[in-house]
Enzyme design. Structure first.
Site, PDB file in Angstrom:
ATOM      1  N   GLU A 145      -8.067  -4.451  -1.132  1.00 27.99           N
ATOM      2  CA  GLU A 145      -8.616  -5.099  -2.322  1.00 27.99           C
ATOM      3  C   GLU A 145      -8.642  -6.613  -2.199  1.00 27.99           C
ATOM      4  OE1 GLU A 145      -7.030  -3.567  -5.926  1.00 27.99           O
ATOM      5  OE2 GLU A 145      -7.931  -1.624  -5.542  1.00 27.99           O
ATOM      6  N   HIS A 164       0.846  -1.201   0.000  1.00 25.74           N
ATOM      7  CA  HIS A 164       0.000   0.000   0.000  1.00 25.74           C
ATOM      8  C   HIS A 164       0.874   1.240   0.000  1.00 25.74           C
ATOM      9  CE1 HIS A 164      -3.232   2.798   0.985  1.00 25.74           C
ATOM     10  NE2 HIS A 164      -4.045   1.834   0.584  1.00 25.74           N
TER      11      HIS A 164
END
Ligand code: ACO
Length: 362
Positions: A298, A245
């Site tokens: 996700e 991330h």
């Protein structure tokens, strides 16, 4: 000479009371409340209320009966254009000429139409619209959305979608939220602000490519060996979808919450996802010991949405439905500042010259 901050990285452009991810601690709080305390306990419409009104207000009203004006074959295009069309259809005035209270109500009416338009687009133009009296049987905004889309949804799917919407409702100053604030800062109407944010989200670097996690899960199901798959992918220089991330240097808190939801709902792909995650984290830790590469939103969002039988092609549109909450809160917060967003650029083009020195001059 002022310094150029490419991609605006590190630039603090606004003060906000809504949310900003806790990067080191791996936490996400909406107006101070941890998302893990909201998901599964507070319905999405009240989470919308928390983000926009700062309290568990009724938040979103039911969507108004308004047939989707465009059927392009692409859900995102349908919802973006339909939202923009609400301004003339409803006579929405520019934010500049609207009181804060009216702007808040217009945001609620417009944002909830986002869910309705996605549901209608997903249902397709071939099927008749679900009659409003059927939709009115629902007890929540998410149930209304699912009935409008599917007619008679499985209540466990409704729970999964509600959990997803809450966990993806807001995430600080990302590209689409920034876009919504910029448009709102010009004094444009709420439909223009929200539809612009939908456009910003459509790019693969933001909300446009979440379905890739499922493709990896499917490959592991086919080969039956998560560890070997992970090694093979990393050896060939591929990235593992759903890991890493830009902001978090810890596990993405939304991944943690959605993992719990997937487990509680007994999602059929839970076990294979867990095996993939375990193998990936072990391998990434060994190969990149200096960098925290953990699971991102996700990964588990894909499993939860897959459980709810949301096709991968619709993941971006589901993200849009969720983020109408954060966008609305930011658009209202921006309106209250009354300040036009207008950054500068450092000019690096040609020196002053006459037109006859430019190629193409006749
Ligand atoms: N798999 C394998 N290696 C990775 C991964 C991954 N998922 N993510 C980062 N790395 C490696 C990179 O190869 C790089 O290695 P190097 O230094 O040897 O070149 C190092 O970690 C740093 O990578 P960056 O791209 O600089 O990290 P950044 O923080 O900018 O990237 C990103 C974040 C884009 C999300 C990245 O982790 C990635 O591509 N992940 C996979 C795609 C994905 O899951 N996207 C969804 C993100 S969640 C969201 O946007 C809502």
């Amino acid at each position: 000479m002022s310094e150029v901050k490419h991609g605006l990285e590190g630039v603090v452009a606004f003060e906000t009371q809504i949310a900003e991810p806790d990067k080191e601690g791996g936490a996400l709080r909406y107006r101070g409340v941890d998302i893990d305390d909201l998901v599964g306990r507070v319905p999405f419409e009240n989470v919308w209320g928390l983000l926009v009104d700062g309290r568990f207000s009724p938040g979103l009203p039911p969507a108004e009966p308004f047939p989707l004006p465009v059927h392009s074959g692409d859900v995102r295009v349908d919802v973006q254009s339909a939202l923009a069309m609400l301004a003339p259809a409803w006579g929405l005035q520019p934010l500049l000429d609207t009181t804060d209270d009216d702007a808040r109500d217009q945001l609620a009416r417009t944002a909830v139409m986002g869910l309705s338009f996605v549901a209608q687009s997903a249902r397709g133009s071939g099927l008749p619209m679900v009659p409003e009296h059927e939709v009115d049987k629902a007890e929540s905004v998410v149930e209304r959305f699912m009935i409008r889309w599917r007619g008679d949804p499985d209540p466990r799917h409704v729970k999964a979608v509600d959990a997803y919407l809450t966990s993806a409702a807001e995430h600080g100053m990302n590209a689409s939220t920034f876009t919504g604030r910029v448009v709102a800062s010009t004094g444009a109407d709420v439909a223009a602000s929200l539809s612009a944010a939908v456009g910003a989200m459509s790019g693969p670097l933001h909300g446009g490519a979440p379905s890739r996690v499922l493709a990896m899960i499917e490959e592991i199901e086919r080969t039956g060996d998560a560890a070997a798959y992970v090694k093979r992918m990393l050896d060939s220089g591929e990235r593992l979808m759903g890991f890493g991330h830009r902001v978090y240097r810890a596990e993405d808190p939304r991944a943690r919450t959605l993992r719990r939801v997937a487990r509680e709902l007994d999602a059929p792909r839970y076990e294979v996802a867990e095996a993939f995650e375990k193998a990936a984290l072990a391998e990434l830790a060994e190969r990149k010991p200096d960098r925290v590469l953990a699971t991102n939103v996700e990964f588990w969002a894909a499993i939860v949405l897959d459980f709810a039988e949301v096709p991968a092609s619709m993941f971006t549109s589901m993200f849009t439905c969720a983020r109408t909450a954060g966008w609305s809160a930011h658009i209202l917060e921006q309106k209250k500042t009354g300040r036009l967003v207008r950054p500068s650029a450092m000019y690096a083009g040609p020196a002053p010259r006459t037109p006859d020195t430019v190629a193409g001059w006749q």
